[in-house]
Design a protein around this motif. Structure first.
Motif, PDB file in Angstrom:
ATOM      1  N   ILE A  74      42.642  36.162  37.799  1.00 33.51           N
ATOM      2  CA  ILE A  74      41.495  35.371  37.362  1.00 33.51           C
ATOM      3  C   ILE A  74      40.417  36.294  36.788  1.00 33.51           C
ATOM      4  CG2 ILE A  74      41.934  33.482  38.973  1.00 33.51           C
ATOM      5  CD1 ILE A  74      39.893  34.690  40.871  1.00 33.51           C
ATOM      6  N   ARG A  75      39.454  35.696  36.076  1.00 32.48           N
ATOM      7  CA  ARG A  75      38.366  36.454  35.463  1.00 32.48           C
ATOM      8  C   ARG A  75      37.052  35.724  35.722  1.00 32.48           C
ATOM      9  NH1 ARG A  75      39.829  37.218  29.664  1.00 32.48           N
ATOM     10  NH2 ARG A  75      41.370  38.565  30.685  1.00 32.48           N
ATOM     11  N   LEU A  76      36.059  36.465  36.157  1.00 34.70           N
ATOM     12  CA  LEU A  76      34.776  35.854  36.516  1.00 34.70           C
ATOM     13  C   LEU A  76      33.946  35.566  35.275  1.00 34.70           C
ATOM     14  CD1 LEU A  76      32.674  34.988  38.607  1.00 34.70           C
ATOM     15  CD2 LEU A  76      31.917  37.388  38.719  1.00 34.70           C
ATOM     16  N   TYR A  77      33.448  34.332  35.189  1.00 33.19           N
ATOM     17  CA  TYR A  77      32.472  33.944  34.185  1.00 33.19           C
ATOM     18  C   TYR A  77      31.189  33.557  34.907  1.00 33.19           C
ATOM     19  CZ  TYR A  77      35.807  34.450  30.440  1.00 33.19           C
ATOM     20  OH  TYR A  77      36.691  34.986  29.540  1.00 33.19           O
ATOM     21  N   LYS A  78      30.359  32.711  34.307  1.00 42.46           N
ATOM     22  CA  LYS A  78      29.046  32.419  34.888  1.00 42.46           C
ATOM     23  C   LYS A  78      29.146  31.982  36.346  1.00 42.46           C
ATOM     24  CE  LYS A  78      26.532  33.181  31.213  1.00 42.46           C
ATOM     25  NZ  LYS A  78      25.516  34.241  31.191  1.00 42.46           N
ATOM     26  N   ASP A  79      29.765  30.853  36.556  1.00 42.05           N
ATOM     27  CA  ASP A  79      29.818  30.307  37.908  1.00 42.05           C
ATOM     28  C   ASP A  79      31.210  29.773  38.247  1.00 42.05           C
ATOM     29  OD1 ASP A  79      26.930  30.619  38.428  1.00 42.05           O
ATOM     30  OD2 ASP A  79      26.767  29.152  36.820  1.00 42.05           O
ATOM     31  N   TYR A  80      32.207  30.323  37.581  1.00 44.06           N
ATOM     32  CA  TYR A  80      33.579  29.914  37.868  1.00 44.06           C
ATOM     33  C   TYR A  80      34.507  31.084  37.520  1.00 44.06           C
ATOM     34  CZ  TYR A  80      34.149  29.361  32.811  1.00 44.06           C
ATOM     35  OH  TYR A  80      34.211  29.591  31.463  1.00 44.06           O
ATOM     36  N   PHE A  81      35.767  30.929  37.876  1.00 44.65           N
ATOM     37  CA  PHE A  81      36.778  31.929  37.556  1.00 44.65           C
ATOM     38  C   PHE A  81      37.786  31.305  36.589  1.00 44.65           C
ATOM     39  CE2 PHE A  81      35.064  33.159  41.633  1.00 44.65           C
ATOM     40  CZ  PHE A  81      34.934  34.544  41.527  1.00 44.65           C
ATOM     41  N   ALA A  82      37.988  31.960  35.455  1.00 47.40           N
ATOM     42  CA  ALA A  82      38.992  31.502  34.494  1.00 47.40           C
ATOM     43  C   ALA A  82      40.353  32.056  34.899  1.00 47.40           C
ATOM     44  CB  ALA A  82      38.647  31.963  33.084  1.00 47.40           C
ATOM     45  N   ILE A  83      41.371  31.198  34.840  1.00 49.16           N
ATOM     46  CA  ILE A  83      42.737  31.631  35.145  1.00 49.16           C
ATOM     47  C   ILE A  83      43.290  32.359  33.934  1.00 49.16           C
ATOM     48  CG2 ILE A  83      45.094  30.845  35.593  1.00 49.16           C
ATOM     49  CD1 ILE A  83      43.932  28.574  37.238  1.00 49.16           C
ATOM     50  N   VAL A  84      43.699  33.602  34.138  1.00 49.57           N
ATOM     51  CA  VAL A  84      44.308  34.409  33.085  1.00 49.57           C
ATOM     52  C   VAL A  84      45.830  34.297  33.162  1.00 49.57           C
ATOM     53  CG1 VAL A  84      44.502  36.721  32.095  1.00 49.57           C
ATOM     54  CG2 VAL A  84      42.341  35.986  33.122  1.00 49.57           C
ATOM     55  N   VAL A  85      46.393  34.525  34.342  1.00 48.74           N
ATOM     56  CA  VAL A  85      47.834  34.369  34.595  1.00 48.74           C
ATOM     57  C   VAL A  85      47.964  33.572  35.883  1.00 48.74           C
ATOM     58  CG1 VAL A  85      50.014  35.541  35.072  1.00 48.74           C
ATOM     59  CG2 VAL A  85      48.395  36.554  33.444  1.00 48.74           C
ATOM     60  N   ILE A  86      48.588  32.410  35.815  1.00 50.93           N
ATOM     61  CA  ILE A  86      48.585  31.520  36.974  1.00 50.93           C
ATOM     62  C   ILE A  86      49.639  31.904  38.009  1.00 50.93           C
ATOM     63  CG2 ILE A  86      50.196  29.763  36.106  1.00 50.93           C
ATOM     64  CD1 ILE A  86      48.114  27.684  37.244  1.00 50.93           C
ATOM     65  N   ALA A  87      50.716  32.554  37.589  1.00 53.02           N
ATOM     66  CA  ALA A  87      51.776  32.929  38.541  1.00 53.02           C
ATOM     67  C   ALA A  87      52.303  34.311  38.166  1.00 53.02           C
ATOM     68  CB  ALA A  87      52.906  31.900  38.528  1.00 53.02           C
ATOM     69  N   VAL A  88      51.845  35.332  38.864  1.00 47.77           N
ATOM     70  CA  VAL A  88      52.191  36.717  38.540  1.00 47.77           C
ATOM     71  C   VAL A  88      53.594  37.034  39.051  1.00 47.77           C
ATOM     72  CG1 VAL A  88      51.549  39.132  38.827  1.00 47.77           C
ATOM     73  CG2 VAL A  88      49.759  37.382  38.652  1.00 47.77           C
ATOM     74  N   THR A  89      54.455  37.505  38.137  1.00 49.24           N
ATOM     75  CA  THR A  89      55.809  37.896  38.506  1.00 49.24           C
ATOM     76  C   THR A  89      56.079  39.296  37.973  1.00 49.24           C
ATOM     77  OG1 THR A  89      56.503  35.582  38.317  1.00 49.24           O
ATOM     78  CG2 THR A  89      58.242  37.252  38.441  1.00 49.24           C
ATOM     79  N   PRO A  90      55.850  40.339  38.781  1.00 49.59           N
ATOM     80  CA  PRO A  90      56.103  41.710  38.302  1.00 49.59           C
ATOM     81  C   PRO A  90      57.577  41.940  37.993  1.00 49.59           C
ATOM     82  CG  PRO A  90      54.719  41.705  40.269  1.00 49.59           C
ATOM     83  CD  PRO A  90      55.275  40.320  40.127  1.00 49.59           C
ATOM     84  N   LEU A  91      57.832  42.643  36.880  1.00 53.46           N
ATOM     85  CA  LEU A  91      59.196  43.016  36.525  1.00 53.46           C
ATOM     86  C   LEU A  91      59.641  44.240  37.301  1.00 53.46           C
ATOM     87  CD1 LEU A  91      58.993  42.549  32.651  1.00 53.46           C
ATOM     88  CD2 LEU A  91      59.825  40.948  34.364  1.00 53.46           C
ATOM     89  N   SER A  92      58.664  45.098  37.646  1.00 53.39           N
ATOM     90  CA  SER A  92      58.956  46.264  38.488  1.00 53.39           C
ATOM     91  C   SER A  92      58.230  46.076  39.799  1.00 53.39           C
ATOM     92  CB  SER A  92      58.484  47.552  37.812  1.00 53.39           C
ATOM     93  OG  SER A  92      57.080  47.541  37.626  1.00 53.39           O
TER      94      SER A  92
END
Length: 513
Positions: free
Chosen positions: A396-414
């Motif tokens: 997620i990424r912080l904006y004014k008063d909320y967090f924007a979802i950047v990647v909703i389900a992180v799946t590392p390849l390594s």
């Protein structure tokens, strides 16, 4: 002149319509065609040869007619489709094709849903898939020919000087490369032909040419990760797909991925109907759409589908009504860490510093994740959290008063240390933070929050949101920023309660007394 009305398809699930594009020696003559029902038979039976068209609809308000049947009944089609069929019409023989805008009754939501479920099968059984990039314009003149030249094994640096790279870049910016449906269409294709105006080039040669010019990561920031490489890879492998397969799930020569991962990678691609941003990915997904209650259904609204998708990925979370392609989510969760470094090629190599004691197995450590390219690029200082009910972390990424979802389900390849056992994430039981999350399927806001700006809150609810953000910043050990947010929250509480609050410092963080 009367308009064409569709008759119902036979009830068999394998029935489609095919377009018989009638010939004419006069290139300026009106387009005429016939529609016939056709059954996609079992894999061990022979199929009639037909071509499938992959194209962009274009402006739905700019239309021209095609005339259907002996009575020449009008059927409106977009200008771009009209141009494609005019180029494809033969002077002597009819051409048998499948074209979604004509072969599917677009006014029948039930039929649209049924036919969409057959599209991967339709494209996989086509003799070839024709990619129509539109008419040639001045800014792309000669681009396909230059790509063909660069695909030649004898192409040299001296030859390269005559290549118009700007025209090729303009061609690669054509809307087709950003369309969501093309992924499935070329992923299922056996043979691809690229067509622009009167120029045609074999799909494999097209890929070789583009790759030899090394334009995949220099064309523009918007398409460097998620658009070109994925499409080029799919077109290039078309000739490797089996002509017949007993298992329809094996028609794709690509690794199938969970739906959440596909959505993270491709949700910013374009679609005439926003519901197609989900439906176009289902057949490429590992997930069972019936279990996810996400089968193509054009009788439900986009807003309802969006909510179903969020609940499928994150579990039952509280959703606020979503306008357009944005949904607001309220959820409990915990902080795991923060992105400290990002390096990109065709993937994203991300260093994560785990700052939360929730991640006891790697608290204080920094590990590296290799992630697939995502529609929203990950940036330094993005936050890793785990939402209650989710099986995978979210960025997620912080904006004014909320967090924007950047990647909703992180799946590392390594797998770095601490990721070899995914159940460690599931063992977290303390979800002590309240998150206000926004998942925006349009490009994320480019302006980051001004850390020095404070607002005069007039609402107890807004002050509470600011307070929760401050606690999350405290989890990230960003104490100075957290303190400023706490002071902003206190101002809101003072206004709401008309009384003064007292600050007391403790462990570098200043909680409300």
């Amino acid at each position: 002149m009367s308009s064409y009305s569709y008759s119902l398809l036979p009830p068999d699930d394998n029935n489609i319509r095919l377009l018989r594009l009638l010939p004419n020696e006069d290139e300026a003559a009106p387009l005429c065609c016939k529609l016939c029902n056709y059954s996609l038979q079992k894999p061990d039976r022979r199929f009639h040869l037909y071509e499938a068209l992959s194209y962009v609809w274009g402006d739905p308000h700019e239309i021209l007619p095609i005339y259907v049947g002996e009575n020449r009944l009008q059927l409106p089609i977009t200008v771009n489709l009209h141009a494609a069929l005019s180029r494809l019409r033969d002077h002597s023989f009819e051409r048998i094709m499948w074209v979604d805008a004509i072969c599917i009754d677009q006014g029948n939501p039930k039929e649209r849903g049924q036919q969409v479920q057959l599209m991967a099968k339709i494209y996989s059984n086509a003799h070839r898939v024709i990619v129509w990039l539109g008419e040639e314009a001045v800014e792309i003149k000669g681009a396909l020919e230059d790509i063909r030249l660069s695909a030649n094994e004898e192409f040299t640096e001296r030859s390269r000087k005559g290549i118009n790279e700007q025209a090729i870049r303009s061609l690669l910016h054509r809307p087709w490369f950003q369309r969501i449906w093309v992924l499935q269409e070329v992923a299922a294709a056996r043979h691809v032909v690229i067509m622009c105006g009167s120029t045609e080039i074999d799909g494999y040669a097209f890929c070789l040419g583009v790759k030899s010019l090394k334009l995949l990561y220099t064309a523009s920031p918007e398409i460097e990760l998620q658009a070109l490489p994925s499409v080029i890879y799919l077109i290039e492998r078309a000739g490797l797909r089996s002509k017949h397969t007993a298992n329809f799930q094996e028609i794709f020569s690509i690794e199938k991925l969970p739906l959440a991962e596909l959505v993270d990678m491709f949700h910013t691609r374009q679609a005439t109907d926003p519901r197609d941003k989900v439906y176009a990915l289902l057949s490429m997904s590992l997930d069972d759409p019936s279990r996810a209650t996400l089968q193509p259904d054009y009788t439900i609204s986009w807003e309802k589908l969006f909510k179903q998708l969020v609940n499928y990925i994150l579990g039952e979370v509280k959703l606020v009504d979503n306008p357009s392609q944005r949904v607001r989510i309220e959820s409990k969760g915990c902080i795991l860490g923060q992105v400290s470094l990002v390096r990109r090629d065709d993937r994203q190599n991300v260093n994560i510093k785990f700052t939360s004691k929730n991640a006891t197995w790697c608290y204080g450590d920094e590990i590296e994740w290799t992630l697939r390219a995502s529609a929203n690029s990950i940036l330094e200082s993005d936050i890793i959290c785990l939402l209650q009910g989710a099986s995978k972390p979210t960025i997620i990424r912080l904006y004014k008063d909320y967090f924007a979802i950047v990647v909703i389900a992180v799946t590392p390849l390594s797998e770095g240390r601490g990721l070899k056992r995914p159940e460690l994430f599931q063992s977290i039981i303390r979800f002590s933070r309240d998150f206000i999350l926004v998942w925006d399927w349009d490009p994320l806001l480019k302006e980051s929050q001004d850390p020095d700006k404070s607002d005069n809150w007039m609402s107890l609810n807004e002050a509470t949101i600011t307070w929760n953000v401050a606690l999350i910043l405290g989890d990230l050990e960003e104490y100075q920023t957290a303190e400023k947010r706490l002071r902003d929250a206190i101002k809101g509480y003072e206004i709401a309660f008309e009384e003064q609050s007292i600050l007391k410092s403790q462990y570098g963080l200043t909680p409300l007394s």
